[in-house]
Design an enzyme around this catalytic site. Structure first.
Site, mmCIF file in Angstrom:
data_model
loop_
_atom_site.group_PDB
_atom_site.id
_atom_site.type_symbol
_atom_site.label_atom_id
_atom_site.label_comp_id
_atom_site.label_asym_id
_atom_site.label_seq_id
_atom_site.Cartn_x
_atom_site.Cartn_y
_atom_site.Cartn_z
ATOM 1 N N ARG A 1 0.842 -1.204 0.000
ATOM 2 C CA ARG A 1 0.000 0.000 0.000
ATOM 3 C C ARG A 1 0.868 1.241 0.000
ATOM 4 O O ARG A 1 1.989 1.220 0.541
ATOM 5 C CB ARG A 1 -0.896 0.036 1.245
ATOM 6 N N HIS B 1 13.467 -2.180 -2.015
ATOM 7 C CA HIS B 1 12.906 -2.408 -3.351
ATOM 8 C C HIS B 1 13.903 -3.246 -4.164
ATOM 9 O O HIS B 1 15.093 -2.911 -4.205
ATOM 10 C CB HIS B 1 12.669 -1.051 -4.026
ATOM 11 N N VAL C 1 6.138 7.517 -5.321
ATOM 12 C CA VAL C 1 6.362 6.073 -5.147
ATOM 13 C C VAL C 1 7.783 5.676 -5.569
ATOM 14 O O VAL C 1 8.236 6.047 -6.659
ATOM 15 C CB VAL C 1 5.317 5.281 -5.980
ATOM 16 N N GLU D 1 18.619 -12.481 -0.888
ATOM 17 C CA GLU D 1 19.834 -12.686 -0.073
ATOM 18 C C GLU D 1 20.517 -11.352 0.215
ATOM 19 O O GLU D 1 20.984 -11.103 1.318
ATOM 20 C CB GLU D 1 20.810 -13.619 -0.781
ATOM 21 N N GLU E 1 18.998 -8.390 0.104
ATOM 22 C CA GLU E 1 18.085 -7.617 0.955
ATOM 23 C C GLU E 1 18.264 -7.966 2.425
ATOM 24 O O GLU E 1 18.284 -7.084 3.291
ATOM 25 C CB GLU E 1 16.624 -7.899 0.557
#
Ligand code: GRF
Length: 192
Positions: free
Chosen positions: A83, A101, A136, A164, A166
């Site tokens: 969201r 991301h 965004v 991995e 992240e």
């Protein structure tokens, strides 16, 4: 922590939360009931809350902020949260909302970055940790790490390798935020 799904990043943050890291997860908030991330929190006794999508960004954001503040959260850490938060969150947690991301932003923003990366045929991708701003996948970049794409990669294998990365980058970044090591200067985030 704000989650919507499997919560492997939440797990990495749970596993990394010690005195040296300097952060504590006060509550895990999901916009969906029944997701694995909530089980991961419950398994280790972290309070959980479900804030269902209200159909309206303003009232939803307010409910999320109230749940976080009610748990004494000093920052919002998003991991797979599907969201978009409204202006109230930015006002109540200025420079204190992190997102992760699986692409090298500003390339491939949006909800399908790994598929988009492969479809575009780029040879290098990676992970971005950034602060949230009003656009965004756009806020100041806290950390990034690149990986090479193999010719044989599928969306699954590539996302696995990105995960991995992240799971290493995110606890470092959250720890730095908690320890007051991140200073925002315009679009730049300076680590001390
Ligand atoms: C991660 O790849 C994260 O970068 C993206 O959504 C995915 C969430 O994975 N925003 P998980 O729920 O932490 O396993």
């Amino acid at each position: 922590m704000l989650v919507s799904g499997s919560g492997t990043n939440l797990q990495a943050l749970i596993d990394g939360a010690d005195d040296r890291a300097g952060y504590e997860i006060s509550v895990v908030i999901s916009d969906r009931p029944g997701v694995r991330a909530l089980d991961r929190a419950r398994d280790v006794g972290i309070p959980t809350a479900v804030v269902a999508w209200t159909g309206d960004r303003r009232t939803f954001t307010h409910a999320v902020c109230e749940a976080a503040v009610g748990a004494d959260a000093a920052a919002l850490v998003l991991a797979g949260f599907m969201r978009i938060l409204g202006a109230e969150a930015l006002r109540r947690f200025p420079d204190r909302i992190l997102n992760i991301h699986p692409s090298l932003l500003p390339a491939f923003p949006g909800s399908t970055p790994v598929a988009d990366t492969l479809a575009h045929g780029v040879r290098v991708t990676g992970v971005t940790v950034h602060l949230i701003d009003e656009r965004v996948d756009h806020g100041p970049i806290v950390s990034q790490e690149a990986i090479a794409i193999d010719a044989a990669d599928t969306e699954f294998t590539l996302h696995q390798r990105l995960h991995e990365v992240e799971h290493r980058l995110y606890p470092e970044a959250v720890s730095a935020l908690a320890r007051g090591r991140l200073k925002v200067e315009g679009r730049r985030v300076v680590w001390s």
